[in-house]
Design a protein around this motif. Structure first.
Motif, PDB file in Angstrom:
ATOM      1  N   GLN A  35       0.820  -1.211   0.000  1.00  0.00           N
ATOM      2  CA  GLN A  35       0.000   0.000   0.000  1.00  0.00           C
ATOM      3  C   GLN A  35       0.855   1.262   0.000  1.00  0.00           C
ATOM      4  O   GLN A  35       0.471   2.277  -0.581  1.00  0.00           O
ATOM      5  N   SER A  39       1.278   1.795  -4.876  1.00  0.00           N
ATOM      6  CA  SER A  39      -0.097   2.290  -4.816  1.00  0.00           C
ATOM      7  C   SER A  39      -0.844   2.097  -6.132  1.00  0.00           C
ATOM      8  O   SER A  39      -2.066   2.193  -6.188  1.00  0.00           O
ATOM      9  N   GLN A  47      -3.943  -6.805  -3.377  1.00  0.00           N
ATOM     10  CA  GLN A  47      -2.967  -6.504  -2.326  1.00  0.00           C
ATOM     11  C   GLN A  47      -2.908  -7.652  -1.320  1.00  0.00           C
ATOM     12  O   GLN A  47      -1.831  -8.058  -0.879  1.00  0.00           O
TER      13      GLN A  47
END
Length: 237
Positions: A35, A39, A47
């Motif tokens: 994260q 991004s 993720q």
DNA sequence: ACATTAAGTGATT
DNA sequence: AATCACTTAATGT
């Protein structure tokens, strides 16, 4: 942060011989890193998958991540540090291609693993690095599953191809001066410092040129005021 | 002080 | 631009 140390044989870590982790737990460290540093990989599900299947690896300067002819089982996402990508001919002449740094991945490894081909390049750790290793079967599967993963890989290809085109014409038209400047800037940017600690001999090796040529070009740059030279040291101004 | 390694220079191809 | 031969300078023991 907990970093799993992989076993090291003669200080060489190879992605093609590393074992996959058998776990279905989400590694919260990896999730945070993704994260923070990747991004572009937007989907939470993606993720989380990375956090489940990825392995966090710490690599030290000088280790070989990937070598010619090796198969790749893990594709590296570089979190921190710098990886140097090198091409070598039959006679052992090496030529520096490009650096991979935080937030990037190894483009060559995608094509290798997706088509299950052997590596055409060598990857060495230039500056102590932390990487997330993604097992190849996921790299492939996520392409169709997650849009942002596909974009990540595609833009990685795009960036690399552009760099290679630049490298080709500076080699083809023997622009040693440009190659040297490009190399210094590249290295300075990658290592995030204006002062590069290396020898003229090492640079010459990376660029597949003679030491004298590098020394002379550096001297010229110093007279122009673009660099300041010292023993084992080059300062960019 | 001495040896070793890095860097600078000129000549030749 | 490469190679050779040599010098000079910095650094380690």
């Amino acid at each position: 942060m907990i970093i799993r140390e992989a076993k090291i044989n003669n200080s060489i870590k190879r992605l093609d011989i590393m074992q996959n982790k058998l776990s279905t737990d989400i590694n919260p460290d990896i999730l945070k890193i993704i994260q923070a540093h990747f991004s572009n990989l937007e989907e939470l599900e993606l993720q989380e998958e990375i956090a489940i299947h990825g392995q966090l690896l710490q690599l030290k300067h000088g280790e070989t991540l990937m070598d010619y002819g090796g198969f790749i089982k893990l594709v590296p996402l570089v979190v921190k540090g710098v990886i140097k990508i090198i091409r070598e001919d039959e006679n052992g002449n090496e030529i520096f291609l490009y650096f991979i740094q935080g937030g990037e991945s190894c483009t060559m490894s995608f094509s290798c693993c997706i088509q299950n081909k052997r590596s055409e390049i060598r990857a060495e750790v230039e500056d102590d690095a932390i990487i997330i290793g993604i097992p190849v079967q996921h790299v492939d599967a996520w392409m169709s599953k997650y849009q942002s993963w596909k974009n990540f890989i595609m833009s990685s290809y795009d960036a690399r191809i552009n760099e290679l085109i630049y490298a080709i014409d500076s080699i083809a038209f023997s622009k040693m001066d440009e190659r040297l400047i490009n190399y210094l800037e590249d290295k300075s940017h990658a290592l995030d410092t204006k002062t590069i600690h290396t020898t003229h001999q090492n640079i010459a090796h990376d660029l597949n040129a003679s030491r004298e040529a590098v020394s002379r070009l550096l001297k010229k740059l110093e007279k122009e005021g673009t660099v300041k030279l010292g023993r084992n040291k080059i300062e960019l101004l």
